[in-house]
Design a protein around this motif. Structure first.
Motif, mmCIF file in Angstrom:
data_model
loop_
_atom_site.group_PDB
_atom_site.id
_atom_site.type_symbol
_atom_site.label_atom_id
_atom_site.label_comp_id
_atom_site.label_asym_id
_atom_site.label_seq_id
_atom_site.Cartn_x
_atom_site.Cartn_y
_atom_site.Cartn_z
ATOM 1 N N CYS A 22 -56.510 2.632 -1.306
ATOM 2 C CA CYS A 22 -57.859 3.078 -1.654
ATOM 3 C C CYS A 22 -58.349 2.212 -2.802
ATOM 4 O O CYS A 22 -57.851 2.321 -3.928
ATOM 5 N N ALA A 23 -59.301 1.349 -2.501
ATOM 6 C CA ALA A 23 -59.896 0.516 -3.533
ATOM 7 C C ALA A 23 -61.015 1.291 -4.217
ATOM 8 O O ALA A 23 -61.858 1.885 -3.544
ATOM 9 N N VAL A 24 -61.009 1.280 -5.536
ATOM 10 C CA VAL A 24 -61.955 2.075 -6.315
ATOM 11 C C VAL A 24 -62.945 1.145 -7.013
ATOM 12 O O VAL A 24 -62.538 0.211 -7.717
ATOM 13 N N TYR A 25 -64.220 1.414 -6.819
ATOM 14 C CA TYR A 25 -65.275 0.607 -7.418
ATOM 15 C C TYR A 25 -66.191 1.492 -8.251
ATOM 16 O O TYR A 25 -66.522 2.611 -7.850
ATOM 17 N N GLY A 65 -41.018 14.165 -0.719
ATOM 18 C CA GLY A 65 -39.861 13.438 -0.219
ATOM 19 C C GLY A 65 -40.202 12.424 0.857
ATOM 20 O O GLY A 65 -39.456 11.478 1.079
ATOM 21 N N ARG A 66 -41.328 12.620 1.543
ATOM 22 C CA ARG A 66 -41.743 11.666 2.570
ATOM 23 C C ARG A 66 -42.923 10.821 2.128
ATOM 24 O O ARG A 66 -43.043 9.667 2.514
ATOM 25 N N PHE A 67 -43.814 11.397 1.333
ATOM 26 C CA PHE A 67 -45.020 10.704 0.890
ATOM 27 C C PHE A 67 -44.917 10.426 -0.609
ATOM 28 O O PHE A 67 -44.440 11.271 -1.365
ATOM 29 N N THR A 68 -45.401 9.251 -1.004
ATOM 30 C CA THR A 68 -45.393 8.883 -2.417
ATOM 31 C C THR A 68 -46.737 8.274 -2.806
ATOM 32 O O THR A 68 -47.192 7.329 -2.156
ATOM 33 N N ILE A 69 -47.322 8.808 -3.855
ATOM 34 C CA ILE A 69 -48.581 8.269 -4.357
ATOM 35 C C ILE A 69 -48.297 7.335 -5.519
ATOM 36 O O ILE A 69 -47.382 7.569 -6.318
ATOM 37 N N SER A 70 -49.050 6.255 -5.580
ATOM 38 C CA SER A 70 -48.896 5.303 -6.676
ATOM 39 C C SER A 70 -50.233 4.613 -6.925
ATOM 40 O O SER A 70 -51.178 4.785 -6.156
ATOM 41 N N GLN A 71 -50.280 3.832 -7.980
ATOM 42 C CA GLN A 71 -51.532 3.158 -8.324
ATOM 43 C C GLN A 71 -51.243 1.813 -8.961
ATOM 44 O O GLN A 71 -50.177 1.614 -9.559
ATOM 45 N N ASP A 72 -52.192 0.923 -8.810
ATOM 46 C CA ASP A 72 -52.148 -0.367 -9.483
ATOM 47 C C ASP A 72 -53.445 -0.454 -10.275
ATOM 48 O O ASP A 72 -54.504 -0.756 -9.713
ATOM 49 N N ASN A 73 -53.363 -0.156 -11.553
ATOM 50 C CA ASN A 73 -54.578 -0.110 -12.367
ATOM 51 C C ASN A 73 -55.239 -1.482 -12.486
ATOM 52 O O ASN A 73 -56.456 -1.582 -12.590
ATOM 53 N N ALA A 74 -54.439 -2.527 -12.449
ATOM 54 C CA ALA A 74 -55.011 -3.872 -12.552
ATOM 55 C C ALA A 74 -55.879 -4.190 -11.338
ATOM 56 O O ALA A 74 -56.846 -4.950 -11.440
ATOM 57 N N LYS A 75 -55.536 -3.585 -10.197
ATOM 58 C CA LYS A 75 -56.291 -3.834 -8.968
ATOM 59 C C LYS A 75 -57.246 -2.697 -8.647
ATOM 60 O O LYS A 75 -57.931 -2.740 -7.623
#
Length: 126
Positions: A22-25, A65-75
């Motif tokens: 999910c790209a956030v603008y 255990g099956r799904f993992t949320i993460s983020q890349d703040n730089a992107k």
């Protein structure tokens, strides 16, 4: 204007994996709650996984255990890694965001989010 753009959906066989992005603008608030919801045909939209700017996460109990949320703040990008997929995971997956601090038990409620993406379809075949 906040814009959320999902990608990464597709068709996969049971047991497979997908990673949604999910790209956030245009998000300028200092605090955020962002995450993923899904909606299957004929069913209500349900919360999948949420993360906030303090690094706290919450998951739907059945998906832990099956799904993992993460983020890349730089992107400015949010991810959802989905493993061991089953046909029951077939749904439209939506990215959502909100700037309000709310109590934890509301995080997985779709009414707690002001901003939504258009969705990306995930289809799991048996």
């Amino acid at each position: 204007q906040v814009q959320l753009v999902e990608s990464g959906g597709g068709s996969v066989q049971s047991g497979g994996s997908l990673r949604l992005s999910c790209a956030v603008y245009g998000y300028t608030y200092s605090y955020y709650r962002m995450g993923w919801f899904r909606q299957a045909p004929g069913k209500e939209r349900e919360g999948v996984a949420i993360i906030d700017s303090d690094g706290r996460t919450t998951y739907a109990e059945s998906l832990k255990g099956r799904f993992t949320i993460s983020q890349d703040n730089a992107k400015n990008t949010l991810y959802l890694q989905m493993n061991s997929l089953t046909p029951e995971d077939t749904a439209m997956y939506y990215c959502a965001a909100d700037y309000r601090r709310v109590i934890g038990w509301t995080w997985l409620q779709h009414t707690a989010y002001n901003y939504w993406g258009q969705g990306t379809q995930v289809t799991v075949s048996s």
